[in-house]
Design a protein around this motif. Structure first.
Motif, PDB file in Angstrom:
ATOM      1  N   VAL A 275      24.833  34.038   3.007  1.00  0.00           N
ATOM      2  CA  VAL A 275      23.681  34.939   3.005  1.00  0.00           C
ATOM      3  C   VAL A 275      22.394  34.143   3.078  1.00  0.00           C
ATOM      4  CG1 VAL A 275      22.410  36.640   1.638  1.00  0.00           C
ATOM      5  CG2 VAL A 275      24.897  36.785   1.777  1.00  0.00           C
ATOM      6  N   GLU A 276      22.319  33.044   2.334  1.00  0.00           N
ATOM      7  CA  GLU A 276      21.115  32.218   2.338  1.00  0.00           C
ATOM      8  C   GLU A 276      20.873  31.613   3.719  1.00  0.00           C
ATOM      9  OE1 GLU A 276      17.671  30.881   0.915  1.00  0.00           O
ATOM     10  OE2 GLU A 276      19.098  32.143  -0.184  1.00  0.00           O
ATOM     11  N   GLN A 277      21.929  31.173   4.385  1.00  0.00           N
ATOM     12  CA  GLN A 277      21.791  30.617   5.724  1.00  0.00           C
ATOM     13  C   GLN A 277      21.348  31.666   6.735  1.00  0.00           C
ATOM     14  OE1 GLN A 277      25.668  28.976   6.429  1.00  0.00           O
ATOM     15  NE2 GLN A 277      25.398  27.303   4.944  1.00  0.00           N
ATOM     16  N   SER A 278      21.713  32.911   6.487  1.00  0.00           N
ATOM     17  CA  SER A 278      21.380  33.998   7.417  1.00  0.00           C
ATOM     18  C   SER A 278      19.978  34.536   7.201  1.00  0.00           C
ATOM     19  CB  SER A 278      22.388  35.148   7.260  1.00  0.00           C
ATOM     20  OG  SER A 278      23.712  34.711   7.467  1.00  0.00           O
ATOM     21  N   ARG A 279      19.341  34.148   6.113  1.00  0.00           N
ATOM     22  CA  ARG A 279      18.073  34.765   5.731  1.00  0.00           C
ATOM     23  C   ARG A 279      16.973  34.583   6.773  1.00  0.00           C
ATOM     24  NH1 ARG A 279      16.916  36.641   0.837  1.00  0.00           N
ATOM     25  NH2 ARG A 279      18.685  35.523  -0.057  1.00  0.00           N
ATOM     26  N   GLY A 280      17.010  33.495   7.505  1.00  0.00           N
ATOM     27  CA  GLY A 280      15.949  33.249   8.468  1.00  0.00           C
ATOM     28  C   GLY A 280      16.173  33.874   9.826  1.00  0.00           C
ATOM     29  N   ARG A 281      17.315  34.527  10.041  1.00  0.00           N
ATOM     30  CA  ARG A 281      17.598  35.120  11.339  1.00  0.00           C
ATOM     31  C   ARG A 281      16.751  36.374  11.569  1.00  0.00           C
ATOM     32  NH1 ARG A 281      24.251  34.893  11.132  1.00  0.00           N
ATOM     33  NH2 ARG A 281      24.451  32.603  11.125  1.00  0.00           N
ATOM     34  N   ALA A 282      16.505  36.655  12.833  1.00  0.00           N
ATOM     35  CA  ALA A 282      15.642  37.796  13.179  1.00  0.00           C
ATOM     36  C   ALA A 282      16.235  39.116  12.712  1.00  0.00           C
ATOM     37  CB  ALA A 282      15.407  37.826  14.689  1.00  0.00           C
ATOM     38  N   GLY A 283      17.556  39.218  12.754  1.00  0.00           N
ATOM     39  CA  GLY A 283      18.193  40.481  12.397  1.00  0.00           C
ATOM     40  C   GLY A 283      18.485  40.642  10.924  1.00  0.00           C
ATOM     41  N   PHE A 284      18.145  39.627  10.094  1.00  0.00           N
ATOM     42  CA  PHE A 284      18.441  39.705   8.665  1.00  0.00           C
ATOM     43  C   PHE A 284      17.544  40.741   7.996  1.00  0.00           C
ATOM     44  CE2 PHE A 284      17.880  38.607   4.222  1.00  0.00           C
ATOM     45  CZ  PHE A 284      19.203  38.432   3.807  1.00  0.00           C
ATOM     46  N   ARG A 285      18.137  41.513   7.124  1.00  0.00           N
ATOM     47  CA  ARG A 285      17.371  42.565   6.460  1.00  0.00           C
ATOM     48  C   ARG A 285      18.015  42.924   5.135  1.00  0.00           C
ATOM     49  NH1 ARG A 285      16.530  48.716   8.803  1.00  0.00           N
ATOM     50  NH2 ARG A 285      15.337  49.565   7.064  1.00  0.00           N
TER      51      ARG A 285
ATOM     52  N   ALA B 144      22.624  43.253   1.968  1.00  0.00           N
ATOM     53  CA  ALA B 144      22.132  42.227   2.888  1.00  0.00           C
ATOM     54  C   ALA B 144      22.835  42.419   4.229  1.00  0.00           C
ATOM     55  CB  ALA B 144      22.401  40.839   2.342  1.00  0.00           C
ATOM     56  N   LEU B 145      22.041  42.565   5.297  1.00  0.00           N
ATOM     57  CA  LEU B 145      22.570  42.891   6.622  1.00  0.00           C
ATOM     58  C   LEU B 145      22.114  41.880   7.653  1.00  0.00           C
ATOM     59  CD1 LEU B 145      21.407  46.575   6.460  1.00  0.00           C
ATOM     60  CD2 LEU B 145      23.802  45.987   6.616  1.00  0.00           C
ATOM     61  N   ASP B 146      22.952  41.689   8.667  1.00  0.00           N
ATOM     62  CA  ASP B 146      22.527  41.043   9.903  1.00  0.00           C
ATOM     63  C   ASP B 146      22.682  42.094  10.994  1.00  0.00           C
ATOM     64  OD1 ASP B 146      22.179  39.629  12.257  1.00  0.00           O
ATOM     65  OD2 ASP B 146      23.196  37.833  11.515  1.00  0.00           O
ATOM     66  N   LEU B 147      21.573  42.760  11.325  1.00  0.00           N
ATOM     67  CA  LEU B 147      21.645  43.874  12.264  1.00  0.00           C
ATOM     68  C   LEU B 147      21.951  43.404  13.681  1.00  0.00           C
ATOM     69  CD1 LEU B 147      18.727  46.147  11.015  1.00  0.00           C
ATOM     70  CD2 LEU B 147      21.173  46.389  10.588  1.00  0.00           C
ATOM     71  N   ASP B 148      21.560  42.181  14.013  1.00  0.00           N
ATOM     72  CA  ASP B 148      21.886  41.676  15.345  1.00  0.00           C
ATOM     73  C   ASP B 148      23.387  41.524  15.519  1.00  0.00           C
ATOM     74  OD1 ASP B 148      19.228  41.600  15.968  1.00  0.00           O
ATOM     75  OD2 ASP B 148      18.983  39.448  15.601  1.00  0.00           O
ATOM     76  N   GLN B 149      24.061  41.097  14.450  1.00  0.00           N
ATOM     77  CA  GLN B 149      25.516  40.932  14.493  1.00  0.00           C
ATOM     78  C   GLN B 149      26.256  42.199  14.048  1.00  0.00           C
ATOM     79  OE1 GLN B 149      27.049  38.082  15.579  1.00  0.00           O
ATOM     80  NE2 GLN B 149      24.999  37.305  16.086  1.00  0.00           N
ATOM     81  N   ARG B 150      25.480  43.233  13.663  1.00  0.00           N
ATOM     82  CA  ARG B 150      26.072  44.488  13.162  1.00  0.00           C
ATOM     83  C   ARG B 150      27.065  44.192  12.033  1.00  0.00           C
ATOM     84  NH1 ARG B 150      25.064  48.802  16.543  1.00  0.00           N
ATOM     85  NH2 ARG B 150      26.725  49.945  15.499  1.00  0.00           N
ATOM     86  N   ARG B 151      26.550  43.455  11.039  1.00  0.00           N
ATOM     87  CA  ARG B 151      27.442  42.966   9.991  1.00  0.00           C
ATOM     88  C   ARG B 151      26.788  43.087   8.628  1.00  0.00           C
ATOM     89  NH1 ARG B 151      30.070  36.847   9.830  1.00  0.00           N
ATOM     90  NH2 ARG B 151      31.357  37.152   7.967  1.00  0.00           N
TER      91      ARG B 151
ATOM     92  N   GLU C 105      27.408  53.325  13.454  1.00  0.00           N
ATOM     93  CA  GLU C 105      26.319  54.111  14.043  1.00  0.00           C
ATOM     94  C   GLU C 105      25.684  53.388  15.232  1.00  0.00           C
ATOM     95  OE1 GLU C 105      22.350  54.351  12.201  1.00  0.00           O
ATOM     96  OE2 GLU C 105      23.265  53.407  10.443  1.00  0.00           O
ATOM     97  N   ASP C 106      25.131  54.179  16.138  1.00  0.00           N
ATOM     98  CA  ASP C 106      24.446  53.637  17.315  1.00  0.00           C
ATOM     99  C   ASP C 106      22.980  53.367  16.964  1.00  0.00           C
ATOM    100  OD1 ASP C 106      26.795  54.060  18.717  1.00  0.00           O
ATOM    101  OD2 ASP C 106      26.194  56.055  19.400  1.00  0.00           O
ATOM    102  N   PHE C 107      22.523  52.141  17.193  1.00  0.00           N
ATOM    103  CA  PHE C 107      21.105  51.811  17.011  1.00  0.00           C
ATOM    104  C   PHE C 107      20.762  50.623  17.902  1.00  0.00           C
ATOM    105  CE2 PHE C 107      23.411  49.377  13.834  1.00  0.00           C
ATOM    106  CZ  PHE C 107      22.841  48.118  13.877  1.00  0.00           C
ATOM    107  N   THR C 108      19.534  50.596  18.342  1.00  0.00           N
ATOM    108  CA  THR C 108      19.067  49.515  19.220  1.00  0.00           C
ATOM    109  C   THR C 108      18.111  48.568  18.517  1.00  0.00           C
ATOM    110  OG1 THR C 108      17.311  50.963  20.031  1.00  0.00           O
ATOM    111  CG2 THR C 108      19.365  50.886  21.311  1.00  0.00           C
ATOM    112  N   ASN C 109      17.490  49.009  17.425  1.00  0.00           N
ATOM    113  CA  ASN C 109      16.603  48.141  16.659  1.00  0.00           C
ATOM    114  C   ASN C 109      16.634  48.564  15.200  1.00  0.00           C
ATOM    115  OD1 ASN C 109      14.560  50.305  16.297  1.00  0.00           O
ATOM    116  ND2 ASN C 109      14.291  50.040  18.512  1.00  0.00           N
ATOM    117  N   SER C 110      16.008  47.773  14.351  1.00  0.00           N
ATOM    118  CA  SER C 110      16.079  48.027  12.911  1.00  0.00           C
ATOM    119  C   SER C 110      15.431  49.345  12.529  1.00  0.00           C
ATOM    120  CB  SER C 110      15.415  46.882  12.145  1.00  0.00           C
ATOM    121  OG  SER C 110      14.052  46.747  12.522  1.00  0.00           O
TER     122      SER C 110
END
Length: 624
Positions: A58-68, A87-94, A602-607
């Motif tokens: 999670v800490e490593q993912s914190r700086g990614r654009a899709g992290f939320r 804690a989500l990575d929306l770019d990876q849908r994870r 769910e279908d989504f294109t952005n946060s």
């Protein structure tokens, strides 16, 4: 604490694999190694390592654009804690991690101390959550055990009847107002429009039973506060609440229950009023079970990811409920016998394997951890063994002391505030819920656990409910609808949809227990057995435990009495089993693990388009 790696050696009677408890050839529990100075003082190192790896990721993912960080404050439920931090990575849908926040201190345990015993029944009914009847019964059972008292048969039967009404009402409210609308037409139109279009074209196999021609019609009927299923659920919620009120004096907070009896005048007129309402609820059970069967099978076919929604290993616990009046004597010495005769029997299942169906095993296997909670550790253990000389952990409820740390907790902080204050990491004491564990496992409870346990226990204690190969069969008689057999099968996995299916089936199960109880009540009247209470007095020193279930799951009350006053009282409600956080080994709580395992359908294109509906579906699947 020392570390423990791997499983314990198997014995002839293997119940516990983590706790240092074994059984001799006579079935008596004892410590595996009595020379170890602190046998319960250990952690499971492999779980700690997994927790550290998860935190690092999670800490490593914190700086990614899709992290939320996605924060949910569910509305409308009395059992879900105010905040779930995901804690989500929306770019990876994870989903990367989840943490449950228990936001409100409940003082009942401390308020009960040093009071007269009867106060425990009234005060515990106000424990947060809607199941006041279940808490009142559990408190009465704990005091009956401590006092050595058994209510008369008709009092036990009416207690069962009121409990059935409360459970049915909670399941109906859950399916109609909470989780049902998460699968409505208006939700799918926003989150998964392609599935909605397929649903409108798909015939409903159970149309002859529930009256909806297509799956799309079912989704439309679940539209919040407008759909037919929501409105019909509200009507039947009222009917079920009337069953509870007729027996308990009031719904939510009963006024007639006390240790040793029930303060109503049992009469044929009362039971006839109950019979009419139970019959209407049984007709509803036929319909709602068919609705959920059709909806669930459609979703599995339309998108197989729904099978993994809130998926968990089958770690399940149920302490059982609904006494057999001929067997129940309230004693701890005989609790395995009267527990096995309950109309919903007790048991523990770990990784799909039945470990036990004995109440004594369930009791000695319970521990409470406060590592993530706003409570201090207690330093003394009053009891090293239960009344049958079975070893007890220092963290057992009979040993726990409630020591709140108010200085470390803020009643006003929201989950979002806590994230902000901690720089994005709330890894500290963050909940008012202790973390109960059985054999150091986080255990799921609720309708799915009850049905699963009963299917594996193979007891046929209710004449209308049969254990069949791989499941249960509930035989519902003719009412306004034709007679029907509800068939519940043990699922391949525990997931959100199977929890909802089980809640629908639980309405029929509890309805038939109520029906069977009414037959026994009429029989008591025919034989002139109308006594409703026995005298109650506590000895100077005693302990007791009340094992019961609300719709949400296992509920236990543990009491210690000295000088005829309560000196310690501990309540473990279903919300603590489900919504607690990490324990000493960093084992995630049930809801945390379920959310972590959830795919995003769910279908989504952005946060900005992300609604988190899949997370909500998992949350609400646990909260009848």
């Amino acid at each position: 604490m020392h570390s423990r790696h791997g499983r314990q050696p198997a014995g002839d009677h293997l119940v516990f694999r983590s706790l240092p408890i074994q059984f001799d050839s006579y079935g008596r529990a004892q410590l595996r190694d009595e020379d170890v100075p602190e046998p319960f003082d250990f952690v499971i190192e492999a779980r700690r390592q997994r927790a550290r790896q998860r935190e690092q990721f999670v800490e490593q993912s914190r700086g990614r654009a899709g992290f939320r960080h996605f924060v949910i404050n569910p509305q409308g439920s009395t059992t879900i804690p105010p905040g779930i931090i995901v804690a989500l990575d929306l770019d990876q849908r994870r989903i990367l991690d989840a943490q449950a926040e228990g936001g409100e201190y409940s003082p009942q345990e401390l308020v009960i101390i040093n009071r007269k015993p009867s106060d425990a029944v009234t005060i515990s009914a106000r424990t947060r959550g809607g199941a006041g009847g279940a808490h009142t019964i559990a408190a009465s059972l704990a005091l009956e055990m401590a006092g050595g008292i058994t209510p008369p048969p008709l009092a036990i039967i009416t207690r069962n009847l009121g409990s059935c009404g409360e459970m049915i009402a909670e399941c109906i409210r859950h399916l109609s107002l909470h989780t049902g609308p998460d699968y409505s037409e208006e939700v799918f139109a926003r989150s998964s429009p392609a599935i909605l279009e397929v649903a409108r074209r798909t015939p409903a196999p159970g149309a002859a039973i529930h009256g909806y021609d297509s799956i799309g019609d079912i989704l439309q009927a679940f539209n919040r506060l407008r759909g037919e299923l929501c409105l019909e659920g509200l009507r039947h919620f009222r009917i079920a609440s009337e069953v509870t009120t007729l027996v308990f004096g009031r719904s939510i907070h009963p006024t007639t229950l006390f240790p040793g009896g029930n303060g109503i005048q049992a009469s044929r007129e009362t039971f006839n009023l109950l019979l009419g309402r139970v019959t209407a609820l049984l007709d509803y059970a036929k319909k709602i079970s068919a609705v959920w069967d059709d909806l669930i099978e459609f979703l599995y076919e339309a998108d197989p990811r729904f099978r993994r929604l809130g998926e968990l290993p089958a770690n399940l616990i149920s302490v059982g409920l609904w006494e057999d009046p001929e067997t129940y004597d309230g004693s701890y010495a005989n609790c395995n016998e009267w527990g096995a005769r309950r109309l919903s029997t007790p048991g523990a299942i770990v990784n799909g394997e039945k470990r036990t169906d004995r109440l004594t095993d369930l009791n000695i296997g319970i521990e409470e951890f406060v590592d993530s909670a706003h409570y201090a550790e207690w330093q003394t253990a009053r009891f090293s063994a239960d009344p049958l000389s079975s070893p007890l952990s220092p963290r057992h409820p009979w040993n726990r002391e409630t020591l709140p740390l108010f200085a470390n907790a803020s009643h006003s902080d929201t989950a979002a505030d806590k994230i902000s204050a901690s720089g994005g990491d709330a890894r500290r004491r963050h909940t008012w819920l202790s973390a109960p564990r059985w054999d150091r496992e986080a255990m799921e409870c609720g309708p799915l656990a009850r049905l699963w346990v009963n299917a594996l226990n193979v007891y046929n204690n209710c004449e209308f409910i049969d254990v069949v190969r791989g499941g249960l069969e509930i035989n519902i008689p003719k009412g306004q609808q034709e007679a029907r057999r509800l068939l519940w099968r043990i699922p391949e996995r525990s997931n959100a949809l199977e929890r909802n299916r089980a809640a629908a089936c639980q309405i029929g199960y509890a309805g038939m227990v109520a029906y069977a109880s009414l037959l026994r009540a009429f029989d008591c009247l025919r034989h002139g057995e109308t006594q409703m209470s026995n005298p109650f007095m506590l000895p100077a020193r005693s302990i007791g435990a009340g094992f019961w279930e609300s719709a949400g799951g296992a509920l236990t009350h543990h009491v210690v009495v000295r000088n005829q006053q309560i000196t310690n009282y501990q309540i473990i409600p279903p919300s603590e089993w489900i919504f607690s956080s990490r324990d000493a080994s960093e084992t995630p709580g049930v809801i945390e693990a379920a959310i972590h395992n959830t795919p995003l359908t769910e279908d989504f294109t952005n946060s900005e388009d992300f609604t988190g509906i899949d997370i909500l579906r998992v949350l609400r699947s646990f909260a009848p």
